[in-house]
Design a protein around this motif. Structure first.
Motif, short mmCIF file in Angstrom:
data_model
loop_
_atom_site.label_atom_id
_atom_site.label_comp_id
_atom_site.label_asym_id
_atom_site.label_seq_id
_atom_site.Cartn_x
_atom_site.Cartn_y
_atom_site.Cartn_z
N ARG A 85 55.48 39.48 33.75
CA ARG A 85 55.73 38.47 32.72
C ARG A 85 54.43 38.26 31.95
NH1 ARG A 85 58.53 32.72 33.98
NH2 ARG A 85 60.11 34.18 34.71
N LYS A 86 54.49 38.47 30.66
CA LYS A 86 53.27 38.42 29.86
C LYS A 86 52.91 36.98 29.50
CE LYS A 86 53.37 43.11 28.15
NZ LYS A 86 53.04 44.01 27.03
N THR A 87 51.63 36.78 29.25
CA THR A 87 51.11 35.46 28.92
C THR A 87 50.99 35.30 27.41
OG1 THR A 87 49.85 35.31 30.99
CG2 THR A 87 49.15 33.88 29.18
N LEU A 88 51.60 34.25 26.91
CA LEU A 88 51.54 33.92 25.49
C LEU A 88 50.75 32.63 25.32
CD1 LEU A 88 52.49 34.09 22.48
CD2 LEU A 88 54.51 32.79 23.18
N ASP A 105 62.29 30.72 23.53
CA ASP A 105 62.79 30.70 24.90
C ASP A 105 61.58 30.90 25.81
OD1 ASP A 105 63.96 30.99 27.35
OD2 ASP A 105 65.31 32.61 26.79
N THR A 106 61.06 29.81 26.35
CA THR A 106 59.81 29.86 27.11
C THR A 106 59.97 30.46 28.50
OG1 THR A 106 60.19 27.55 27.76
CG2 THR A 106 58.74 27.94 25.88
N THR A 107 61.20 30.86 28.87
CA THR A 107 61.38 31.57 30.15
C THR A 107 61.00 33.04 30.02
OG1 THR A 107 63.69 32.10 29.66
CG2 THR A 107 63.26 30.02 30.80
N LEU A 108 60.78 33.50 28.79
CA LEU A 108 60.46 34.92 28.57
C LEU A 108 58.98 35.21 28.72
CD1 LEU A 108 62.67 35.55 25.40
CD2 LEU A 108 63.30 35.72 27.82
N TYR A 109 58.14 34.19 28.70
CA TYR A 109 56.69 34.36 28.78
C TYR A 109 56.10 33.25 29.64
CZ TYR A 109 57.32 37.35 24.65
OH TYR A 109 57.72 38.34 23.78
N ASN A 110 54.89 33.47 30.12
CA ASN A 110 54.06 32.40 30.66
C ASN A 110 53.34 31.76 29.47
OD1 ASN A 110 54.75 32.80 33.37
ND2 ASN A 110 53.19 34.37 33.62
N TYR A 187 44.97 36.58 27.63
CA TYR A 187 46.30 36.54 27.04
C TYR A 187 46.80 37.95 26.82
CZ TYR A 187 43.96 37.63 22.59
OH TYR A 187 43.22 38.24 21.60
N ASP A 188 48.11 38.08 26.75
CA ASP A 188 48.75 39.31 26.30
C ASP A 188 49.09 39.20 24.82
OD1 ASP A 188 49.02 40.86 28.86
OD2 ASP A 188 50.10 39.04 29.43
N TYR A 189 49.58 38.00 24.45
CA TYR A 189 49.87 37.72 23.05
C TYR A 189 49.25 36.37 22.68
CZ TYR A 189 53.34 41.42 23.59
OH TYR A 189 53.95 42.62 23.85
N LEU A 190 48.78 36.29 21.46
CA LEU A 190 48.11 35.08 21.00
C LEU A 190 48.68 34.67 19.65
CD1 LEU A 190 45.75 32.98 21.20
CD2 LEU A 190 44.34 34.66 20.00
N VAL A 191 48.96 33.38 19.48
CA VAL A 191 49.39 32.83 18.20
C VAL A 191 48.34 31.81 17.77
CG1 VAL A 191 51.16 31.55 16.95
CG2 VAL A 191 51.83 33.17 18.73
N ALA A 387 44.33 43.24 14.50
CA ALA A 387 44.80 43.00 15.87
C ALA A 387 46.32 42.85 15.84
CB ALA A 387 44.15 41.76 16.45
N GLU A 388 46.97 43.76 15.13
CA GLU A 388 48.41 43.66 14.90
C GLU A 388 49.25 43.76 16.18
OE1 GLU A 388 46.63 45.26 11.08
OE2 GLU A 388 46.37 45.58 13.24
N ASP A 389 48.69 44.35 17.23
CA ASP A 389 49.48 44.56 18.45
C ASP A 389 49.58 43.32 19.33
OD1 ASP A 389 46.74 44.65 18.99
OD2 ASP A 389 47.05 45.86 20.81
N SER A 390 48.72 42.33 19.10
CA SER A 390 48.70 41.21 20.06
C SER A 390 48.47 39.83 19.46
CB SER A 390 47.61 41.46 21.12
OG SER A 390 46.34 41.56 20.50
N VAL A 391 48.10 39.73 18.19
CA VAL A 391 47.75 38.43 17.62
C VAL A 391 48.57 38.15 16.36
CG1 VAL A 391 45.89 36.95 16.75
CG2 VAL A 391 45.38 38.67 18.50
N TRP A 392 49.16 36.96 16.32
CA TRP A 392 49.82 36.45 15.11
C TRP A 392 49.09 35.19 14.67
CZ3 TRP A 392 52.53 38.32 19.30
CH2 TRP A 392 53.44 39.35 19.07
N ALA A 393 49.24 34.83 13.42
CA ALA A 393 48.62 33.61 12.91
C ALA A 393 49.59 32.92 11.97
CB ALA A 393 47.30 33.91 12.20
N VAL A 394 49.65 31.59 12.04
CA VAL A 394 50.59 30.82 11.24
C VAL A 394 49.90 29.58 10.68
CG1 VAL A 394 52.63 31.56 12.53
CG2 VAL A 394 51.38 29.53 13.27
N GLY A 395 50.47 29.06 9.60
CA GLY A 395 50.02 27.78 9.07
C GLY A 395 48.81 27.84 8.17
N ASP A 396 48.09 26.72 8.10
CA ASP A 396 46.99 26.55 7.14
C ASP A 396 45.77 27.41 7.43
OD1 ASP A 396 48.70 24.67 6.19
OD2 ASP A 396 47.42 22.94 6.55
#
Length: 531
Positions: A85-88, A105-110, A187-191, A387-396
């Motif tokens: 289970r990957k960490t977000l 759905d927070t059951t899909l990730y830590n 982390y495995d994925y970062l927002v 860092a397209e494979d693991s990082v997204w960014a949103v907002g201001d």
């Protein structure tokens, strides 16, 4: 005799008929149908009572569910099938991050949330708080409450991200408590949704002397300054120039935040302060300074003209095409054309735009692909360039052509990213199957499924639904976009629509009820004039 008998018999019949006629009339009246008005009134009463009962039951149920969430599935290192289970990690508690958390759905990730602010702030109503139209507690929702309503366990750290390493997939966080505890997170994925900070455009004296309007402490600071200035001015002679300075409230920035705060401030003067301090209230002056030729430049021109005309009626001093050049503790130096003007002020509220936070600047400095000063560069799928494979960014904290730093954009980005992460979970499961499966043909089939899922991740498309702004005197403007059609609304009815829209946008039923009660309190009792 026979004739008399017949007459008597007839008379008796007549008497009996006469004696029973009231019963016949009474029966007839009982059989008569009630009038249409009475039937309609009864129906309306029953419908009203039914609606009240149903509405009360619905609200009670929603409040109960919010206060008593269902049990959560705990975090674990692996799923039931043995796959990891990957960490977000989600940084921030603003519109983008919270929208993602609510829809994921927070059951899909830590899932781990990191934010120095342990609540979500409903920013559209923040300009109403310094004058007491809305209470601050009515527009906040604790992060832990939001996280607890998720289906899977969410870990929250009240801390600030100080550094991000996209290569090693680690980040440093520092607790905001007094001990400033630091720790590393993998982390495995970062927002990244850390938002932005106010910008001063390098103008001397702004940071030291102005009050910003972006967070709860800003609103509290403005209120304290405002009330203290009013009391100080009341103790001075009407001819004292210091009194005039203290009662000049200046707002810099003609966007929605600056305009709505100026409107709320003028409402407070006209509707409340005029009752308790009638002489002083006439001396209070609200000045709005904007560098552009008009305020609210994102609205239709007809709405802008309507707002500016109303400001003139409300006696708000509107200074357009005026740029602030310098700020001292008591005056503003502003340039309009070739003329320099000194504007004395008691309170200066700065509401003019955003600048990247320190952690954002650090991250941009580490990556060659991040060559913008306006924010993190992302692609059309909200992935961080480099860092397209693991990082997204949103907002201001981001910059992408066509996407503006508004709550509406960040909210839709969060919803979009929740759907992306659902597909990403399926992709990760299929990739794990490929590693476990040694059969070449089966691996090829699984890979085809992966490619299909990746193809289903479409670019983010922003759906602009319009803009709203309160302009004072219980009037508002709305520039709406419904499908291909656009509508411009203004006036008192639009103010009711503005209220309804913002109530609907509130994060929880608790917030909606508290905001509605605040508006009701102001209508009955007025705004509180204490600090």
């Amino acid at each position: 005799m026979l004739g008399f008998s017949k007459f008597a018999a007839r008379s008796g019949v007549a008497r009996r008929a006469f004696s029973t006629s009231p019963r016949i009339c009474q029966q007839a009246s009982l059989n008569a149908k009630p009038s249409f008005v009475r039937r309609a009134g009864k129906f309306a009463l029953r419908a009203t009572l039914g609606s009240v009962l149903v509405g009360t039951a619905y609200v009670s149920y929603k409040l109960y569910r919010e206060s008593n969430p269902a049990p959560q599935k705990p975090q674990a290192a692996t799923f039931d099938n043995g796959s990891p289970r990957k960490t977000l990690v989600i940084l921030g508690s603003g519109w983008g991050s919270v929208s993602l958390l609510k829809n994921l759905d927070t059951t899909l990730y830590n899932v781990v949330v990191v934010s120095p602010r342990n609540y979500f702030l409903f920013t559209p109503l923040l300009p109403s708080t310094p004058v007491g139209t809305i209470e601050l507690k009515s527009i906040v929702e604790p992060v832990r409450s939001i996280a607890r309503r998720s289906p899977g366990e969410v870990i929250y750290y009240e801390a600030e991200a100080t550094d991000i390493d996209p290569t090693e997939k680690t980040l440093k966080i520092k607790s905001i408590s007094k001990d400033d505890t630091e720790m590393d997170l993998k982390y495995d994925y970062l927002v990244v949704g850390v938002g932005a900070q106010p910008t001063t455009f390098g103008i001397p004296g702004v940071f030291e002397n102005a009050s910003f309007l972006k967070e709860i402490p800003d609103a509290q600071e403005i209120r304290i300054k405002m009330m203290n200035n009013i009391e100080k001015a009341a103790s001075l002679s009407p001819n004292d120039p210091e009194r005039k300075r203290l009662l000049n409230f200046v707002v810099v920035g003609g966007g929605p935040t600056g305009v709505e705060f100026a409107a709320e401030l003028q409402d407070y003067i006209d509707q409340d302060l005029s009752k308790w301090m009638p002489v002083l209230s006439k001396e209070l002056k609200v000045t709005l300074v904007e560098a552009l030729p008009n305020i609210l430049n994102m609205f239709d021109k007809t709405l802008v003209e309507y707002a500016q005309d109303l400001f003139k009626q409300e006696k708000i001093d509107l200074k357009l095409k005026t740029m602030v050049k310098n700020v001292t503790p008591t005056t503003i130096t502003a340039k309009s054309g070739d003329n320099l003007e000194e504007i004395p002020y008691g309170i200066l509220v700065w509401a003019t735009g955003n600048a990247p936070r320190d952690v954002t600047k650090k991250l941009m400095g580490k990556m060659e692909s991040q060559n913008s000063r306006r924010g993190l560069l992302i692609n059309d799928k909200l992935q961080l360039l480099g860092a397209e494979d693991s990082v997204w960014a949103v907002g201001d904290c981001t910059f992408y052509p066509g996407l503006f730093p508004t709550a509406q954009v960040a909210h839709q980005e969060g919803e979009y990213l929740a759907s992306v992460l659902r597909k990403q979970y399926k992709i990760d499961q299929l990739k794990w199957q490929m590693v476990q499966n040694s059969n070449a043909s089966e691996t090829a089939k699984v890979k085809a499924k992966v490619d299909k899922l990746q193809g289903q991740i479409k670019p983010f498309k922003y759906n602009h639904q319009g803009a709203l702004a309160y302009i004072g005197s219980e009037k508002a403007i709305a520039d709406l976009a419904i499908g291909e059609s656009k509508y411009q609304l203004a006036g008192s009815w639009t103010f009711l629509f503005w209220k309804s829209a913002y109530l609907g946008m509130c994060l929880s039923f608790r917030n909606r009820i508290l905001v509605a009660l605040d508006w009701a309190k102001v209508s009955f009792f007025g705004r509180d004039s204490s600090v």
